[in-house]
Motif scaffolding. Structure first.
Motif, short mmCIF file in Angstrom:
data_model
loop_
_atom_site.label_atom_id
_atom_site.label_comp_id
_atom_site.label_asym_id
_atom_site.label_seq_id
_atom_site.Cartn_x
_atom_site.Cartn_y
_atom_site.Cartn_z
N GLN A 1 0.85 -1.19 0.00
CA GLN A 1 0.00 0.00 0.00
C GLN A 1 0.88 1.24 0.00
O GLN A 1 1.88 1.30 0.73
CB GLN A 1 -0.92 -0.01 1.22
N GLU B 1 -3.12 0.56 -3.70
CA GLU B 1 -2.60 -0.77 -3.39
C GLU B 1 -2.02 -1.31 -4.69
O GLU B 1 -2.70 -1.28 -5.73
CB GLU B 1 -3.73 -1.66 -2.89
N HIS C 1 0.45 1.17 5.75
CA HIS C 1 -0.87 0.55 5.77
C HIS C 1 -1.89 1.69 5.79
O HIS C 1 -2.06 2.35 6.81
CB HIS C 1 -1.00 -0.32 7.02
N THR D 1 -7.82 -3.65 5.42
CA THR D 1 -7.89 -4.91 4.68
C THR D 1 -8.92 -5.86 5.31
O THR D 1 -9.20 -6.91 4.77
CB THR D 1 -6.53 -5.62 4.67
#
Lengths: 248, 170
Positions: free
Chosen positions: B16, B94, B122, B126
């Protein structure tokens, strides 16, 4: 020897600018006509009389009072004007003023004003013509860069955001824009469209804004660069803490 | 109860990225950048974010007046026209692997007229939250997790699927 007022410690350009804003000894950079100012403030139609909330003081017959004899009323109070406001937002990216220094300026240099200081905006409430005097002073002088500061009565979001590519502080109501090399305002301070575009003049260059700002920033003049300011801030905190310490 | 194994993003090995320009981007710049990025192979999903641009004045004496912000415009990305409801302040995406990451960095260096920060980390959830489950139910597409404003209504924040025919190119 006459006593000279002292406003703020420090030897850096930021400290000097802070002293200028507080004392009102600022450079005039642009002109804005009364009609344009009335338009962007949006409280009344340009050219119309000031609406009043009470008859002029001279007609009211005031009670006998030593304080009233001692203090001359402001022009707005004399005429019985309504209380109205002007609100500014200043960008954190080297805007010339900050809310605190707009408030210091209003409270020190003008009478009959009620400045309100918030994190990202600053409001001055006063009798209408007194408020216009403050607004005109702050807009016309180096306290305001038309790109890095804005008249924002409502929806002030933008002072802490990155600047857009054109360097004009983000405004979700699109009250001012850059047209050519000048900034124009085509809505009043709350976002209502106005009849004509008001020219607020050229924005400051990045170098000029960095020179005129009252904001300490590590990428310009750092707070830690000014030992005298640090010394006084420490002193204020130290004495405030000791004064507040009350062993029971 | 939400079974997390059913609702995870398709592959957690994806990288990411976040691109944060030092200035908010004009719609033309954002369009140019997005068009270059969606052409790359290996972009799984991406979204833009930034301060919102309302259609009408939300509060104050002028409440309800149309705003007509010049940045609130239509842009064309990957052959699809979409309404830009934000002043673009950053792009989160991503990507499949480190090669694609370097390609994205090159595109940013070529297209962006201002300095930018480029981070790997991040940035997109997810795993779906209880709120996601309440909004989308048990059969939600895992690729859609974190792609809309969590505080907004789904109907107000449509997700634009650019290449829905091939998985991995949303």
């Amino acid at each position: 020897m006459a006593y000279e007022l002292q406003y703020y410690p420090g030897a850096t350009s930021v400290a000097e600018n802070r002293r200028k804003h507080m004392s009102g000894k600022v450079e005039k950079l642009r002109d804005i006509s009364d009609e344009d100012l009335t338009l962007v403030l949006g409280h009344r139609a340009p050219g119309s009389d000031y609406p009043s909330t009470h008859p002029p003081l001279a007609e009211m017959g005031e009670p006998e009072c030593s304080m009233r004899e001692l203090v001359e009323p402001t022009p707005g109070a004399k005429a019985g004007d309504r209380i109205r406001y002007v609100q500014f937002a200043d960008s954190m990216y080297n805007a010339p003023a900050t809310p605190y220094f707009r408030s210091y300026n209003a409270a020190i240099c003008f009478r009959g004003v009620d400045p309100g200081t918030l994190s990202g905006r600053q409001v001055v409430e006063a009798r209408e013509r007194d408020m216009e005097e403050v607004a005109k002073f702050q807009i016309e002088t180096e306290m305001t860069c038309p790109a890095l500061a804005g008249l924002r009565g409502a929806t002030v979001h933008g002072h802490s955001l990155r600047l857009p590519e054109d360097g004009v502080m983000f405004d979700m109501l699109d009250r001012c824009r850059k047209e050519g090399d000048v900034i124009i305002m085509h809505k009043d301070q709350v976002g209502r469209p106005i009849d004509k575009k008001v020219n607020l003049g050229k924005p400051m260059s990045e170098e000029e804004a960095a020179k005129r700002t009252t904001i300490y920033r590590v990428d310009n003049v750092s707070f830690r660069d000014d030992p005298e300011v640090i010394e006084w801030v420490h002193r204020v905190f130290d004495q405030r803490t000791k004064y507040g310490f009350k062993p029971e | 109860m939400v079974n997390s194994s059913d609702t995870n993003s398709s592959d957690t090995s994806f990288l990411q990225l976040e691109v944060s320009p030092s200035r908010l981007l004009k719609p033309e710049t954002a369009q140019a950048l997005l068009n270059e990025i969606v052409e790359l192979e290996g972009i799984i999903r991406l979204f833009v974010h930034g301060p919102g641009l309302p259609q009408t004045v939300p509060y104050g004496p002028a409440k309800g007046e149309p705003v007509h912000h010049p940045a609130n415009t239509l842009i064309e990305v990957g052959g699809q026209t979409m309404e830009l409801a934000v002043y673009v302040g950053g792009i989160r995406l991503e990507v499949a692997d480190a090669d694609v990451k370097e390609q994205v960095r090159e595109v940013c260096e070529r297209v962006l007229p201002v300095p930018f920060e480029f981070r790997e980390g991040h940035f997109i959830p997810t795993r779906q939250t209880v709120t996601d489950y309440a909004k989308r139910g048990p059969g939600a597409d895992p690729v859609m997790i974190g792609m809309t404003d969590p505080k907004g209504k789904l109907k107000d924040h449509p997700v634009c699927i650019l290449k829905s025919e091939s998985k991995g190119n949303d």
